[in-house]
Design an enzyme around this catalytic site. Structure first.
Site, PDB file in Angstrom:
ATOM      1  N   HIS A  99      -6.733   5.386 -11.492  1.00  0.00           N
ATOM      2  CA  HIS A  99      -5.935   4.309 -12.096  1.00  0.00           C
ATOM      3  C   HIS A  99      -6.606   2.958 -11.910  1.00  0.00           C
ATOM      4  CE1 HIS A  99      -4.792   4.260  -7.853  1.00  0.00           C
ATOM      5  NE2 HIS A  99      -4.370   3.021  -8.018  1.00  0.00           N
ATOM      6  N   ASP A 101      -5.015  -0.819 -10.941  1.00  0.00           N
ATOM      7  CA  ASP A 101      -3.733  -1.381 -10.489  1.00  0.00           C
ATOM      8  C   ASP A 101      -3.126  -2.310 -11.535  1.00  0.00           C
ATOM      9  OD1 ASP A 101      -4.176  -0.101  -8.065  1.00  0.00           O
ATOM     10  OD2 ASP A 101      -5.108  -1.876  -7.160  1.00  0.00           O
ATOM     11  N   HIS A 258      -9.957   3.383  -9.607  1.00  0.00           N
ATOM     12  CA  HIS A 258     -10.151   3.934  -8.265  1.00  0.00           C
ATOM     13  C   HIS A 258      -9.195   5.091  -8.035  1.00  0.00           C
ATOM     14  CE1 HIS A 258      -7.123   0.771  -7.865  1.00  0.00           C
ATOM     15  NE2 HIS A 258      -6.619   1.455  -6.869  1.00  0.00           N
TER      16      HIS A 258
HETATM   17  C1  SIN Z   1      -4.727   2.227  -4.042  1.00  0.00           C
HETATM   18  O1  SIN Z   1      -4.685   2.931  -5.039  1.00  0.00           O
HETATM   19  O2  SIN Z   1      -4.482   1.049  -4.077  1.00  0.00           O
HETATM   20  C2  SIN Z   1      -5.079   2.856  -2.707  1.00  0.00           C
HETATM   21  C3  SIN Z   1      -6.506   3.222  -2.601  1.00  0.00           C
HETATM   22  C4  SIN Z   1      -6.801   3.841  -1.259  1.00  0.00           C
HETATM   23  O3  SIN Z   1      -5.900   4.002  -0.458  1.00  0.00           O
HETATM   24  O4  SIN Z   1      -7.965   4.163  -0.999  1.00  0.00           O
END
Ligand code: SIN
Length: 283
Positions: A99, A101, A258
């Site tokens: 995704h 953010d 990410h």
């Molecule tokens: C997130 O998606 O903001 C978390 C990423 C993570 O915990 O590595």
């Protein structure tokens, strides 16, 4: 100005930044250099930092105003820091699907700053995928097809009262999410954006939040999105970041996706995340 060293990773996205102690908020020239580097590399990694919640907030505010995530439980006493937590007895993690953010927001978040607080003995890495490379490496006919198209991003199916995970008895989100009634955001964004910092073209759809391409029947839209998602998450677009105590990742949500790996069952992982305000996106 701090004398920064910025070393690109050996992957397609990201750079390691050294020569800076983030316990003291960067001066304006250093913050500007970090923003430029972020637009260029997509993710900046810092090692061996000691960041209190106050210093985390101060660092964030040198880069952009903070936007509060409506759905993550905040850190006690710090409403503008979100807790990204998986307990030893929980099976699912936060952010375990690809995704970007806040893409469901009208003005999507520029970036996020994730600080490692408690790490499992092994595992819990985060994958980053570069959306400049994903765009540029698309076959020319697909690039031409999506240029000028818009796609719908939504928070409802991920965070809303009818979210997919709420129907799955094996998913134990515990107290990690709240405010399901606030999951009303649906917004159209260009599928290819001109990145506000770098000026480069970036693929701006993601598997978690993008649900429909404007003007296409749902089946055709689903097929094209699936093709784009498969393409973007190819190994040549991905860098895997291994967290250590003192690590921080600052990523640009308009240039990367990410995904947090969920491979450390039986151990706790706790991160603090601040989300940074962005600007309206243009194609
Ligand atoms: C997130 O998606 O903001 C978390 C990423 C993570 O915990 O590595």
């Amino acid at each position: 100005m701090t004398s920064l060293s910025i070393q690109p990773t050996d992957g397609p996205v990201g750079a390691f930044v050294s020569g800076i102690d983030l316990a003291d908020a960067p001066d304006p020239a250093t913050a500007a250099a970090l923003r430029t580097a972020l637009g260029k590399h997509g993710v900046l990694f810092f090692r061996d930092q000691t960041l209190t919640p106050e210093a985390h907030i101060a660092f964030a505010q040198t880069l952009a105003p903070i936007v509060i995530n409506r759905f993550f439980t905040p850190v006690d006493g710090y409403p503008n820091i979100a807790e990204v937590r998986k307990e030893a007895d929980q099976k699912t993690n936060i952010g375990g699907a690809w995704h970007a953010d806040h893409s469901y927001d009208q003005i999507p978040a520029m970036g996020s700053i994730l600080v490692a607080k408690e790490l499992p003995p092994e595992g819990g890495d985060t994958l980053f995928a570069g959306m400049y490379a994903a765009h540029d490496s698309l076959p020319a006919d697909i690039r031409d097809r999506i240029a000028g198209l818009r796609a719908l991003h939504s928070s409802r199916h991920v965070f809303g009262a009818d979210a997919d995970h709420r129907k799955d008895p094996d998913v134990d989100t515990g107290d990690r999410y709240h405010n399901a009634r606030a999951a009303t955001q649906d917004v159209w964004h260009p599928m290819v954006i001109r990145h506000p910092l770098s000026g480069r073209k970036s693929l701006y759809v993601n598997p978690d939040f993008t649900v429909q391409i404007d003007g296409l029947p749902q089946a055709e839209s689903d097929a094209l999105l699936a093709l784009l998602f498969e393409h973007a998450k190819r190994p040549e677009h991905i860098y895997r970041f291994e967290w250590e105590p003192g690590s921080i990742a600052l990523w640009d949500n308009r240039a990367t996706w990410h995904m947090a790996l969920n491979d450390y069952h039986g151990h706790r992982r706790l991160m603090h995340r601040i989300t940074l305000a962005g600007v309206g996106l243009e194609g």
